[in-house]
Design an enzyme around this catalytic site. Structure first.
Site, short mmCIF file in Angstrom:
data_model
loop_
_atom_site.label_atom_id
_atom_site.label_comp_id
_atom_site.label_asym_id
_atom_site.label_seq_id
_atom_site.Cartn_x
_atom_site.Cartn_y
_atom_site.Cartn_z
N ARG A 209 0.85 -1.18 0.00
CA ARG A 209 0.00 0.00 0.00
C ARG A 209 0.89 1.23 0.00
O ARG A 209 1.98 1.22 0.56
CB ARG A 209 -0.91 0.03 1.24
CG ARG A 209 -2.13 -0.88 1.15
CD ARG A 209 -3.15 -0.40 0.13
NE ARG A 209 -4.33 -1.26 0.07
CZ ARG A 209 -4.50 -2.28 -0.77
NH1 ARG A 209 -3.55 -2.58 -1.65
NH2 ARG A 209 -5.61 -2.99 -0.75
N HIS A 257 -1.33 0.52 -9.87
CA HIS A 257 -1.96 -0.42 -8.95
C HIS A 257 -2.51 -1.65 -9.70
O HIS A 257 -3.71 -1.95 -9.65
CB HIS A 257 -3.09 0.28 -8.15
CG HIS A 257 -3.44 -0.43 -6.89
ND1 HIS A 257 -3.72 0.23 -5.70
CD2 HIS A 257 -3.56 -1.75 -6.59
CE1 HIS A 257 -3.99 -0.66 -4.76
NE2 HIS A 257 -3.91 -1.87 -5.28
P1 NDP Z 1 -1.97 -11.48 4.56
O1 NDP Z 1 -2.86 -10.97 5.63
O2 NDP Z 1 -2.10 -12.89 4.15
O3 NDP Z 1 -0.44 -11.26 4.98
C1 NDP Z 1 -0.02 -10.08 5.58
C2 NDP Z 1 1.43 -10.27 6.00
O4 NDP Z 1 1.90 -9.03 6.55
C3 NDP Z 1 1.59 -11.33 7.10
O5 NDP Z 1 2.78 -12.04 6.93
C4 NDP Z 1 1.67 -10.47 8.36
O6 NDP Z 1 2.38 -11.06 9.44
C5 NDP Z 1 2.44 -9.28 7.84
N1 NDP Z 1 2.24 -8.14 8.71
C6 NDP Z 1 1.11 -7.48 9.02
N2 NDP Z 1 1.35 -6.51 9.93
C7 NDP Z 1 2.66 -6.57 10.20
C8 NDP Z 1 3.51 -5.84 11.07
N3 NDP Z 1 3.05 -4.86 11.86
N4 NDP Z 1 4.81 -6.17 11.12
C9 NDP Z 1 5.30 -7.19 10.35
N5 NDP Z 1 4.55 -7.92 9.50
C10 NDP Z 1 3.24 -7.60 9.43
O7 NDP Z 1 -2.17 -10.51 3.31
P2 NDP Z 1 -1.94 -10.84 1.77
O8 NDP Z 1 -0.62 -11.47 1.62
O9 NDP Z 1 -3.12 -11.51 1.21
O10 NDP Z 1 -1.90 -9.34 1.16
C11 NDP Z 1 -0.94 -8.42 1.61
C12 NDP Z 1 -1.25 -7.03 1.08
O11 NDP Z 1 -0.88 -6.93 -0.29
C13 NDP Z 1 -2.71 -6.60 1.08
O12 NDP Z 1 -3.13 -6.23 2.38
C14 NDP Z 1 -2.69 -5.43 0.12
O13 NDP Z 1 -2.38 -4.25 0.81
C15 NDP Z 1 -1.55 -5.79 -0.82
N6 NDP Z 1 -2.05 -6.13 -2.17
C16 NDP Z 1 -1.70 -5.32 -3.20
C17 NDP Z 1 -2.12 -5.64 -4.47
C18 NDP Z 1 -1.69 -4.81 -5.64
O14 NDP Z 1 -2.17 -5.03 -6.75
N7 NDP Z 1 -0.79 -3.88 -5.46
C19 NDP Z 1 -2.98 -6.80 -4.75
C20 NDP Z 1 -3.26 -7.59 -3.59
C21 NDP Z 1 -2.80 -7.26 -2.34
P3 NDP Z 1 1.90 -12.45 10.11
O15 NDP Z 1 2.33 -13.50 9.11
O16 NDP Z 1 2.65 -12.51 11.37
O17 NDP Z 1 0.41 -12.35 10.25
C1 OXD Z 2 -5.97 -5.78 -3.13
C2 OXD Z 2 -5.54 -4.85 -4.17
O1 OXD Z 2 -5.74 -5.51 -1.95
O2 OXD Z 2 -5.87 -5.06 -5.35
O3 OXD Z 2 -6.58 -6.80 -3.48
O4 OXD Z 2 -4.83 -3.88 -3.88
#
Ligand code: NDP
Ligand code: OXD
Length: 294
Positions: A209, A257
């Site tokens: 993000r 994005h």
């Molecule tokens: P998940 O919830 O599966 O994974 C999130 C990861 O981030 C986990 O490993 C989590 O740790 C870690 N995390 C969260 N908070 C912290 C913190 N404070 N410190 C360290 N690590 C942290 O999410 P997804 O993998 O499904 O998606 C991740 C993000 O990717 C989405 O939230 C979105 O913002 C972004 N995204 C962007 C897209 C794009 O097109 N640009 C498309 C899809 C997603 P833990 O393993 O310990 O829970």
């Molecule tokens: C998502 C994205 O979070 O597209 O799925 O950014």
């Protein structure tokens, strides 16, 4: 809509245009619902996000905290994200960013080759998407480390967590790839101080993000030459304002994005299966934990 109706033949599916008797709506499937929508849905039982990140939904003042939010788990996005990150890492490893600049300047100069095993990639976020990214990079032969909130184990990946782990990982990442969610804890994470911990000549990829990264700090480090390149898919403000220096910066590759787009069929199948679980009194998958913000 036809996909959803086909997947849920026994459930009336309405769109905003055809919305009647809002007091009877039990489920909403959405990405960016109009302001105030949820306030008019007193029977709402669950919201299904058409994406992985739910930061915007969690900020909605009209969505009661008692209504669960379910998000997409992968749904084809992990592979797309792995491709997006690999594009950046490969370009870095093969010096394509430098060759592009040399081309613009009419310079013919070979650079010493660098093998995948000589490039260290740090992945921020090791969830559904980050772990797939890390695995793809391991398969490509890079030295991969990953950072998460809680400890994670993934074959071939050096795992870090917490603040101390972050400092160590940053200092050892030639390419930093961020796929974290935006939460109160992660917003502003990549500030001037942390970005400066990256080794000289490092590259930053952000597809998590936009509010995770201080864009001005990044630009300053690119200008000074401490950072070599950035590949950005997400921005503090989207669309990226026309006056942002990121548009023209020679060390920046940016995309609107699109790193990992919601795939209709996968999203519909996942949401329909979840709805059927709820109807059968079972727990649905992908529930967002409001207290942790993702
Ligand atoms: P998940 O919830 O599966 O994974 C999130 C990861 O981030 C986990 O490993 C989590 O740790 C870690 N995390 C969260 N908070 C912290 C913190 N404070 N410190 C360290 N690590 C942290 O999410 P997804 O993998 O499904 O998606 C991740 C993000 O990717 C989405 O939230 C979105 O913002 C972004 N995204 C962007 C897209 C794009 O097109 N640009 C498309 C899809 C997603 P833990 O393993 O310990 O829970
Ligand atoms: C998502 C994205 O979070 O597209 O799925 O950014």
């Amino acid at each position: 809509m036809p996909l959803l109706r086909a997947a849920l033949p026994a459930m009336p599916v309405l769109t905003l245009d055809t919305l009647q008797q809002p007091e009877q709506i039990r489920y909403v499937i959405t990405w960016g619902p109009p302001p105030g929508l949820f306030a008019g849905l007193p029977a709402l039982q669950a919201v299904f996000a058409l994406g992985a990140g739910v930061d915007k939904l969690l900020l909605r003042p009209d969505l009661p905290a008692t209504v669960p939010i379910y998000r997409l788990l992968d749904g084809g996005m992990a592979q797309q994200m792995a491709e997006y990150v690999r594009l950046g890492v490969l370009s870095y490893q093969r010096h394509m960013d430098i060759y592009r600049r040399q081309q613009a300047a009419g310079v013919w100069k070979m650079l010493p080759p660098r093998l995948p095993a000589e490039v260290r990639v740090g992945v921020l976020g090791m969830g559904e998407i980050g772990s797939a990214v890390a695995q793809a990079l391991v398969a490509d032969g890079y030295q991969v480390s990953g950072w998460s909130r809680t400890p994670r184990q993934l074959a071939g990946v050096a795992s870090y967590h917490g603040e101390a782990g972050l400092g160590e990982m940053l200092a050892n990442s030639d390419v930093l790839a961020c796929v974290l969610p935006s939460t109160p804890q992660t917003q502003g994470l990549l500030d001037a101080e942390r970005l400066a911990c990256l080794p000289a000549g490092a590259m930053v990829i952000n597809a998590g993000r936009g509010d995770l990264l201080d864009e001005n700090a990044l630009l300053a480090l690119l200008d000074s030459g401490h950072l070599r390149a950035a590949q950005l898919d997400v921005f503090a403000m989207e669309p990226l304002p026309a006056n942002s220096r990121l548009w023209q910066h020679p060390s920046v590759t940016l995309t609107p994005h699109i790193a990992a787009i919601t795939l209709r069929q996968q999203a519909v199948s996942q949401i329909a299966a979840n709805l059927q679980r709820l109807q059968a009194g079972l727990a649905a998958e992908g529930r967002v934990l409001r207290e942790r913000g993702y």
